[in-house]
Design a protein around this motif. Sequence first.
Motif, mmCIF file in Angstrom:
data_model
loop_
_atom_site.group_PDB
_atom_site.id
_atom_site.type_symbol
_atom_site.label_atom_id
_atom_site.label_comp_id
_atom_site.label_asym_id
_atom_site.label_seq_id
_atom_site.Cartn_x
_atom_site.Cartn_y
_atom_site.Cartn_z
ATOM 1 N N SER A 5 0.838 -1.192 0.000
ATOM 2 C CA SER A 5 0.000 0.000 0.000
ATOM 3 C C SER A 5 0.878 1.248 0.000
ATOM 4 C CB SER A 5 -0.922 0.013 1.221
ATOM 5 O OG SER A 5 -0.210 0.398 2.380
ATOM 6 N N ALA A 6 0.317 2.333 -0.508
ATOM 7 C CA ALA A 6 1.063 3.596 -0.554
ATOM 8 C C ALA A 6 1.436 4.053 0.849
ATOM 9 C CB ALA A 6 0.232 4.664 -1.266
ATOM 10 N N TRP A 7 0.583 3.771 1.828
ATOM 11 C CA TRP A 7 0.861 4.196 3.202
ATOM 12 C C TRP A 7 2.062 3.442 3.766
ATOM 13 C CZ3 TRP A 7 1.485 4.959 8.259
ATOM 14 C CH2 TRP A 7 0.946 6.130 8.832
ATOM 15 N N THR A 8 2.099 2.130 3.580
ATOM 16 C CA THR A 8 3.221 1.337 4.082
ATOM 17 C C THR A 8 4.523 1.750 3.402
ATOM 18 O OG1 THR A 8 1.785 -0.553 4.560
ATOM 19 C CG2 THR A 8 4.138 -1.006 4.326
ATOM 20 N N ILE A 9 4.464 1.938 2.097
ATOM 21 C CA ILE A 9 5.661 2.328 1.351
ATOM 22 C C ILE A 9 6.109 3.726 1.750
ATOM 23 C CG2 ILE A 9 6.539 2.853 -0.953
ATOM 24 C CD1 ILE A 9 4.665 0.646 -2.006
ATOM 25 N N LEU A 11 -6.754 10.207 -1.091
ATOM 26 C CA LEU A 11 -5.569 11.057 -1.160
ATOM 27 C C LEU A 11 -4.306 10.210 -1.144
ATOM 28 C CD1 LEU A 11 -6.558 13.780 1.476
ATOM 29 C CD2 LEU A 11 -6.969 13.818 -1.001
ATOM 30 N N GLY A 12 -3.211 10.793 -1.595
ATOM 31 C CA GLY A 12 -1.928 10.140 -1.492
ATOM 32 C C GLY A 12 -1.405 10.174 -0.066
ATOM 33 N N PHE A 13 -0.317 9.483 0.192
ATOM 34 C CA PHE A 13 0.264 9.384 1.528
ATOM 35 C C PHE A 13 0.554 10.760 2.108
ATOM 36 C CE2 PHE A 13 4.261 9.147 4.024
ATOM 37 C CZ PHE A 13 3.799 8.406 5.100
ATOM 38 N N GLU A 14 1.263 11.606 1.349
ATOM 39 C CA GLU A 14 1.622 12.931 1.849
ATOM 40 C C GLU A 14 0.396 13.818 2.020
ATOM 41 O OE1 GLU A 14 3.057 11.512 -0.744
ATOM 42 O OE2 GLU A 14 5.184 11.255 -0.258
ATOM 43 N N GLU A 15 -0.573 13.685 1.117
ATOM 44 C CA GLU A 15 -1.782 14.512 1.201
ATOM 45 C C GLU A 15 -2.619 14.156 2.429
ATOM 46 O OE1 GLU A 15 -3.099 15.474 -3.323
ATOM 47 O OE2 GLU A 15 -3.051 13.355 -2.777
ATOM 48 N N GLY A 49 -11.545 3.146 12.280
ATOM 49 C CA GLY A 49 -11.126 2.503 11.043
ATOM 50 C C GLY A 49 -9.661 2.733 10.751
ATOM 51 N N ALA A 50 -9.186 2.049 9.724
ATOM 52 C CA ALA A 50 -7.763 2.063 9.383
ATOM 53 C C ALA A 50 -7.235 3.453 9.083
ATOM 54 C CB ALA A 50 -7.516 1.143 8.185
ATOM 55 N N GLN A 51 -8.106 4.345 8.571
ATOM 56 C CA GLN A 51 -7.654 5.696 8.222
ATOM 57 C C GLN A 51 -7.103 6.442 9.426
ATOM 58 O OE1 GLN A 51 -10.876 4.879 8.529
ATOM 59 N NE2 GLN A 51 -11.635 6.340 10.032
ATOM 60 N N ASN A 52 -7.440 5.979 10.625
ATOM 61 C CA ASN A 52 -7.028 6.709 11.820
ATOM 62 C C ASN A 52 -5.567 6.495 12.188
ATOM 63 O OD1 ASN A 52 -9.553 7.777 12.009
ATOM 64 N ND2 ASN A 52 -10.297 6.301 13.517
ATOM 65 N N VAL A 53 -4.870 5.657 11.441
ATOM 66 C CA VAL A 53 -3.421 5.590 11.638
ATOM 67 C C VAL A 53 -2.802 6.934 11.275
ATOM 68 C CG1 VAL A 53 -2.775 4.759 9.344
ATOM 69 C CG2 VAL A 53 -1.427 4.060 11.323
ATOM 70 N N ASN A 54 -3.552 7.765 10.542
ATOM 71 C CA ASN A 54 -3.087 9.109 10.217
ATOM 72 C C ASN A 54 -3.077 10.044 11.420
ATOM 73 O OD1 ASN A 54 -2.543 9.515 7.185
ATOM 74 N ND2 ASN A 54 -4.461 8.344 7.181
ATOM 75 N N PHE A 55 -3.582 9.590 12.565
ATOM 76 C CA PHE A 55 -3.421 10.378 13.790
ATOM 77 C C PHE A 55 -1.945 10.655 14.052
ATOM 78 C CE2 PHE A 55 -7.551 8.514 15.848
ATOM 79 C CZ PHE A 55 -8.313 9.268 14.969
ATOM 80 N N LEU A 56 -1.087 9.862 13.453
ATOM 81 C CA LEU A 56 0.356 10.068 13.586
ATOM 82 C C LEU A 56 0.772 11.479 13.200
ATOM 83 C CD1 LEU A 56 3.270 8.911 13.943
ATOM 84 C CD2 LEU A 56 3.142 8.178 11.546
ATOM 85 N N TRP A 57 0.020 12.107 12.299
ATOM 86 C CA TRP A 57 0.426 13.412 11.766
ATOM 87 C C TRP A 57 -0.236 14.585 12.486
ATOM 88 C CZ3 TRP A 57 4.291 11.587 9.474
ATOM 89 C CH2 TRP A 57 4.224 10.408 8.727
ATOM 90 N N ALA A 58 -1.045 14.306 13.497
ATOM 91 C CA ALA A 58 -1.714 15.393 14.220
ATOM 92 C C ALA A 58 -0.707 16.220 15.017
ATOM 93 C CB ALA A 58 -2.778 14.823 15.153
ATOM 94 N N ARG A 59 -1.024 17.495 15.184
ATOM 95 C CA ARG A 59 -0.181 18.367 15.998
ATOM 96 C C ARG A 59 -0.518 18.206 17.484
ATOM 97 N NH1 ARG A 59 -2.122 23.079 15.103
ATOM 98 N NH2 ARG A 59 -3.684 22.434 13.586
ATOM 99 N N PRO A 60 0.423 18.486 18.379
ATOM 100 C CA PRO A 60 0.109 18.459 19.812
ATOM 101 C C PRO A 60 -1.086 19.356 20.123
ATOM 102 C CG PRO A 60 2.475 18.627 19.494
ATOM 103 C CD PRO A 60 1.857 18.784 18.132
ATOM 104 N N CYS A 61 -1.945 18.883 20.999
ATOM 105 C CA CYS A 61 -3.146 19.584 21.459
ATOM 106 C C CYS A 61 -4.285 19.591 20.449
ATOM 107 C CB CYS A 61 -2.838 20.993 21.920
ATOM 108 S SG CYS A 61 -1.855 21.040 23.416
ATOM 109 N N THR A 62 -4.128 18.905 19.324
ATOM 110 C CA THR A 62 -5.278 18.679 18.461
ATOM 111 C C THR A 62 -6.305 17.844 19.233
ATOM 112 O OG1 THR A 62 -3.901 18.688 16.481
ATOM 113 C CG2 THR A 62 -6.050 17.626 16.291
ATOM 114 N N ALA A 63 -7.570 18.231 19.138
ATOM 115 C CA ALA A 63 -8.634 17.448 19.776
ATOM 116 C C ALA A 63 -9.147 16.421 18.775
ATOM 117 C CB ALA A 63 -9.768 18.357 20.230
ATOM 118 N N ILE A 64 -9.068 15.142 19.132
ATOM 119 C CA ILE A 64 -9.458 14.058 18.228
ATOM 120 C C ILE A 64 -10.590 13.263 18.857
ATOM 121 C CG2 ILE A 64 -8.713 11.886 17.184
ATOM 122 C CD1 ILE A 64 -5.965 13.108 16.787
#
Length: 371
Positions: A118-122, A243-247, A263-278
């Motif tokens: 997958s584009a995310w893994t790569i 969207l692509g990985f970077e997007e 869901g799986a899309q939430n692995v993108n929480f990795l890119w959240a800024r500190p103090c973002t409310a999720i």
Amino acid sequence: MASAVAFGDRVLRERSRLFSPTSAIGDEQNRSRWRLSQPLASAGYLLSLDDYTIDSPDRRCVPTHVECVIDKENSFAKALVHFPHAAEAQLACWSLFRQHPALTPRFSLASGIKFGDSAWTIGLMRLINASVAPRGRKRSADCAVRGRLRRLRTGWTGSEQAWLVGRADATELQNRLFVGQALTGGPKAERPTVAGLPVRVGLVNRKGSRRIVDADKAMAALARALAAREIATLSYMSDLGDLGFEEQAQWVHAQDILLSPHGAQNVNFLWARPCTAIVEFFPKHYFIPGEYLQLARAVGAVAFAAYKGPVDPYADTALALGEGRRAYGYRRRARYGQLSLGWNGGWNGSFTDAMLKGMPRTHQLRDEIFG
């Protein structure tokens, strides 16, 4: 699989510590109200070096590599073709690699295990900038520090996921993606500019299972509540997978408040800024805040779980983890069903004011955003 009774007994003993609703949204009828909580506020969310076994090479050689072993005991093994499970293993290894910055990082995959394409893994592999050791090679052929996680964490109660050793590990990955430090291959992603802008509120949806079927009504209700205040903007993403990985990373990084179904899309929480409310919305009989919300906490975000109805979500989920046809039916509906937020009248002014009140990007969000 543990019986529903045994699981229920265990989670009910922990309920008073882990589950304390902070607010409710939606219809005034209890059955259609989403209750917000911080169910793991007192639970650990980071790995420690004690969670690894680390073998140093013979003193007669000087190590050139640091190698992270991924096997059936510390990963979801064959499920690593699914990008969020691959990310669990990749990020744990990334934290190990960071302990040996002078050595060349390398993954060592046990027999029968492979990463998906997958584009995310790569994309994550490219950021980590580590190779995969050839299969069949002799371990004595090179000199390396070798480490491995001691056990698999499933995300369920008592086995909550821990993705990283420290917040700085996430920060470094964000820097590599947005600043381009040590990025090999692919274009540099532009870090979104957020200083001085209105508060950004983003709603994520999915195309398949656990799709929010009334997202249009939720967006309309949010828009009405936010428009009067003129200090917040609203955006909607029908599926991050478009969207692509970077997007994907850019969109998540730009949000101040992020709402998403489980869901799986939430692995993108990795890119959240500190103090973002999720806020992660869980389907009935499938309350697992110990998975992706642990990643949100690891990057410094303020994590909330949303579960519908007046019931204890842990006990409700225990019904689906037992054996028999009824438990199977609960699991199937939870994994493949749809979600309805029912927010056509639930976003009132007082709730929105409370949501926006804590946005000076301080850790007071924990107490103020859904107070």
